[in-house]
Scaffold this motif. Sequence first.
Motif, mmCIF file in Angstrom:
data_model
loop_
_atom_site.group_PDB
_atom_site.id
_atom_site.type_symbol
_atom_site.label_atom_id
_atom_site.label_comp_id
_atom_site.label_asym_id
_atom_site.label_seq_id
_atom_site.Cartn_x
_atom_site.Cartn_y
_atom_site.Cartn_z
ATOM 1 N N THR A 1 11.211 2.409 -4.327
ATOM 2 C CA THR A 1 10.114 2.432 -4.514
ATOM 3 C C THR A 1 9.500 1.597 -5.897
ATOM 4 O O THR A 1 10.040 1.383 -6.333
ATOM 5 N N PRO B 1 1.031 -1.146 0.000
ATOM 6 C CA PRO B 1 0.505 -0.235 0.261
ATOM 7 C C PRO B 1 0.932 0.935 -0.192
ATOM 8 O O PRO B 1 0.413 2.275 -0.151
ATOM 9 N N ASP B 2 2.143 1.098 0.963
ATOM 10 C CA ASP B 2 2.859 2.631 0.693
ATOM 11 C C ASP B 2 3.968 2.439 -0.564
ATOM 12 O O ASP B 2 4.784 3.438 -0.524
ATOM 13 N N GLY B 3 4.113 1.509 -1.475
ATOM 14 C CA GLY B 3 4.292 1.348 -2.386
ATOM 15 C C GLY B 3 6.120 1.348 -2.781
ATOM 16 O O GLY B 3 6.633 1.235 -3.661
ATOM 17 N N TYR B 4 6.127 0.860 -1.486
ATOM 18 C CA TYR B 4 7.835 0.529 -1.367
ATOM 19 C C TYR B 4 7.564 -0.744 -1.116
ATOM 20 O O TYR B 4 6.982 -1.931 0.112
ATOM 21 N N LYS C 1 9.545 -4.387 0.923
ATOM 22 C CA LYS C 1 9.934 -4.474 1.589
ATOM 23 C C LYS C 1 10.107 -5.798 1.843
ATOM 24 O O LYS C 1 9.410 -6.953 1.182
#
Length: 157
Positions: free
Chosen positions: A131, A107-110, A112
Amino acid sequence: MKSNNCISEKINEYRSEVETMIQGFQRQILEQEHKIEELKNSKERELDTLFKDLLSVVDAYEKAEARLDEQYSDNEAVIKAKKRFSTSKKKLMEILRKNGVSEIQFPDGYAKMDDCQIVETEPDATKENDTIISIEKAGFRRNGRLLRLADVIVVKN
């Protein structure tokens, strides 16, 4: 007095025997609980393997869809066939969802590292490192356990 001592000794002997029996029962209960847990874990591992195999079918659907889009995007018969084909994929995805399999979201576009593996990097001065540029292959979890990492392309400046 002797009979009181004798009775007291017998009571202590019986108490000791009962305590030993209780300890034995507690050990048996713990062993059975451990065996039950192992059986559950074994079944879950087997199901995870089955669902991983089903994900390869999802991948095959996606590859076929991409190929059809590339080669036959203007062919009316192929477009209709692709819709029918897509229905089968949707049914498979619904079966997976009903069994706790869900696609990993970012959801944050990064990226993990617990959820994905980086398959390629590209520079982009307008975005921060890590990103996600694109998700090449979706990752999945089943009831919180990782089935497959997502393959992603990320920014590296």
